[in-house]
Design a protein around this motif. Structure first.
Motif, short mmCIF file in Angstrom:
data_model
loop_
_atom_site.label_atom_id
_atom_site.label_comp_id
_atom_site.label_asym_id
_atom_site.label_seq_id
_atom_site.Cartn_x
_atom_site.Cartn_y
_atom_site.Cartn_z
N ASP A 77 -13.91 1.72 10.04
CA ASP A 77 -12.99 0.92 9.21
C ASP A 77 -12.32 -0.20 10.00
OD1 ASP A 77 -13.54 2.60 7.12
OD2 ASP A 77 -11.79 3.88 7.44
N GLN B 54 -15.66 -3.91 2.53
CA GLN B 54 -16.02 -5.32 2.37
C GLN B 54 -15.96 -5.95 3.75
OE1 GLN B 54 -13.05 -6.59 -0.53
NE2 GLN B 54 -14.65 -6.67 -2.07
N ARG C 121 -9.45 -1.42 7.67
CA ARG C 121 -9.55 -1.20 6.23
C ARG C 121 -8.77 0.05 5.85
NH1 ARG C 121 -12.81 1.81 2.92
NH2 ARG C 121 -14.08 2.49 4.67
N HIS C 122 -7.98 -0.07 4.82
CA HIS C 122 -7.26 1.09 4.29
C HIS C 122 -8.27 2.07 3.71
CE1 HIS C 122 -4.79 3.44 1.52
NE2 HIS C 122 -3.79 3.17 2.37
N SER C 123 -8.03 3.32 3.90
CA SER C 123 -9.01 4.33 3.45
C SER C 123 -9.25 4.30 1.94
CB SER C 123 -8.54 5.73 3.86
OG SER C 123 -7.27 6.00 3.28
N GLY C 124 -8.30 3.79 1.17
CA GLY C 124 -8.48 3.71 -0.27
C GLY C 124 -9.23 2.48 -0.74
N ASP C 125 -9.46 1.52 0.14
CA ASP C 125 -10.17 0.29 -0.23
C ASP C 125 -11.67 0.47 -0.07
OD1 ASP C 125 -7.75 -0.94 -0.65
OD2 ASP C 125 -7.70 -1.92 1.31
N ARG C 126 -12.42 -0.23 -0.90
CA ARG C 126 -13.88 -0.17 -0.76
C ARG C 126 -14.31 -1.06 0.42
NH1 ARG C 126 -16.70 -4.36 -4.03
NH2 ARG C 126 -15.07 -5.71 -4.74
#
Length: 90
Positions: free
Chosen positions: A19, A50, A43-48
């Motif tokens: 991430d 990208q 990346r936040h763990s809840g984000d898909r």
């Protein structure tokens, strides 16, 4: 008449692991000095996932760090030359 005095080429490289995305920036100045900077994004763990967005954030942070280093370098060079500094670092 406007003319180009010098050109700079900024190099950016990206590495992604899980991430986290890391950007490394480098510019070589006309005096041969190289200025290097880094930026990161997570990346936040809840984000898909990208990857492009991670690159943009990490790249922007690396370029911001590079800009601050260049401003500091210019400020120090003016100070060392005994010239009053009229430029703001912020």
């Amino acid at each position: 008449m406007t003319r180009t005095l010098v050109g700079w080429h900024v190099e950016l490289e990206f590495m992604a692991e899980g991430d986290r995305t890391k950007a490394a920036a480098m510019v070589r100045l006309s005096d041969g000095t190289e200025v290097r900077a880094h930026g990161y994004s997570t990346r936040h763990s809840g984000d898909r996932p990208q990857l492009r967005v991670g690159e943009e954030v990490a790249g922007a942070r690396a370029l911001n760090d590079l800009a601050m280093q260049l401003l500091t370098k210019a400020h120090e060079e003016l100070r060392d030359a005994g010239r009053p500094t009229r430029y703001s670092l912020g």
